[in-house]
Scaffold this motif. Sequence first.
Motif, PDB file in Angstrom:
ATOM      1  N   HIS A  72      35.187  54.361  38.475  1.00  0.00           N
ATOM      2  CA  HIS A  72      35.189  52.962  39.253  1.00  0.00           C
ATOM      3  C   HIS A  72      36.249  51.819  38.599  1.00  0.00           C
ATOM      4  CE1 HIS A  72      34.190  48.989  40.759  1.00  0.00           C
ATOM      5  NE2 HIS A  72      33.971  49.640  41.739  1.00  0.00           N
ATOM      6  N   LYS A  73      35.949  51.949  37.113  1.00  0.00           N
ATOM      7  CA  LYS A  73      37.101  51.021  36.350  1.00  0.00           C
ATOM      8  C   LYS A  73      38.664  51.633  36.679  1.00  0.00           C
ATOM      9  CE  LYS A  73      34.080  49.391  32.884  1.00  0.00           C
ATOM     10  NZ  LYS A  73      33.660  49.281  31.419  1.00  0.00           N
ATOM     11  N   GLU A  74      38.692  53.007  36.752  1.00  0.00           N
ATOM     12  CA  GLU A  74      40.293  53.445  36.625  1.00  0.00           C
ATOM     13  C   GLU A  74      40.607  53.348  38.046  1.00  0.00           C
ATOM     14  OE1 GLU A  74      43.326  55.446  35.486  1.00  0.00           O
ATOM     15  OE2 GLU A  74      41.719  55.029  34.121  1.00  0.00           O
ATOM     16  N   ASN A  81      27.346  53.404  45.262  1.00  0.00           N
ATOM     17  CA  ASN A  81      28.325  52.784  46.406  1.00  0.00           C
ATOM     18  C   ASN A  81      29.803  52.352  45.267  1.00  0.00           C
ATOM     19  OD1 ASN A  81      29.528  51.566  48.362  1.00  0.00           O
ATOM     20  ND2 ASN A  81      28.406  50.001  48.257  1.00  0.00           N
ATOM     21  N   PHE A  82      30.533  53.032  45.737  1.00  0.00           N
ATOM     22  CA  PHE A  82      31.950  52.715  44.939  1.00  0.00           C
ATOM     23  C   PHE A  82      32.693  51.314  45.468  1.00  0.00           C
ATOM     24  CE2 PHE A  82      31.297  56.739  43.072  1.00  0.00           C
ATOM     25  CZ  PHE A  82      31.908  56.533  41.893  1.00  0.00           C
ATOM     26  N   ASN A  98      30.606  46.095  40.681  1.00  0.00           N
ATOM     27  CA  ASN A  98      29.680  46.620  39.691  1.00  0.00           C
ATOM     28  C   ASN A  98      29.073  47.678  39.948  1.00  0.00           C
ATOM     29  OD1 ASN A  98      27.836  46.789  37.566  1.00  0.00           O
ATOM     30  ND2 ASN A  98      28.077  45.009  36.682  1.00  0.00           N
ATOM     31  N   ILE A  99      29.243  49.005  39.547  1.00  0.00           N
ATOM     32  CA  ILE A  99      28.473  50.192  39.915  1.00  0.00           C
ATOM     33  C   ILE A  99      27.057  49.972  39.515  1.00  0.00           C
ATOM     34  CG2 ILE A  99      28.121  52.545  39.193  1.00  0.00           C
ATOM     35  CD1 ILE A  99      30.313  52.459  41.167  1.00  0.00           C
ATOM     36  N   THR A 100      26.745  49.487  38.367  1.00  0.00           N
ATOM     37  CA  THR A 100      25.274  49.664  37.721  1.00  0.00           C
ATOM     38  C   THR A 100      24.544  48.404  38.678  1.00  0.00           C
ATOM     39  OG1 THR A 100      26.423  49.578  35.551  1.00  0.00           O
ATOM     40  CG2 THR A 100      24.100  48.824  35.612  1.00  0.00           C
TER      41      THR A 100
END
Length: 134
Positions: free
Chosen positions: A21-23, A111-112, A116-118
Amino acid sequence: MTKAEVTQLSYDIVGCAIKVHKELGPGLLESVYELCLAYELREKGYLVNQQVTTKINYGKIEIETPLKIDLLVNEIVVVEIKTVEKLLSVHQAQLMTYMKILKKPQGLLINFYTDNITKSMIPLVNDYFSKLPE
């Protein structure tokens, strides 16, 4: 497999999802995130099966279905990937049913389409998890 091992595996899966997700950021197709997450998990040495087809036992018959589970990691954790504005209860029900059909103790609904994934990720466990040793 113990509860602690399943929990650690889930933690590692989420860590890989965060990296993807960060990438990439939000807004891409589910299939893109699935491919990238599978790649990251394999790089860490995990066994990853993608688009796992499943059969359903109903009564005395076994039914071929078009159901496809996004990811099955180490034959233990079911990962369902979404790219939606908001996760719905039907998404959780879908994952719980996949876990039941496959007889797997843990599922992760990731969910992408989020900042924030977490915060948006939903971990689910079932009776198979409760029967695992500590």
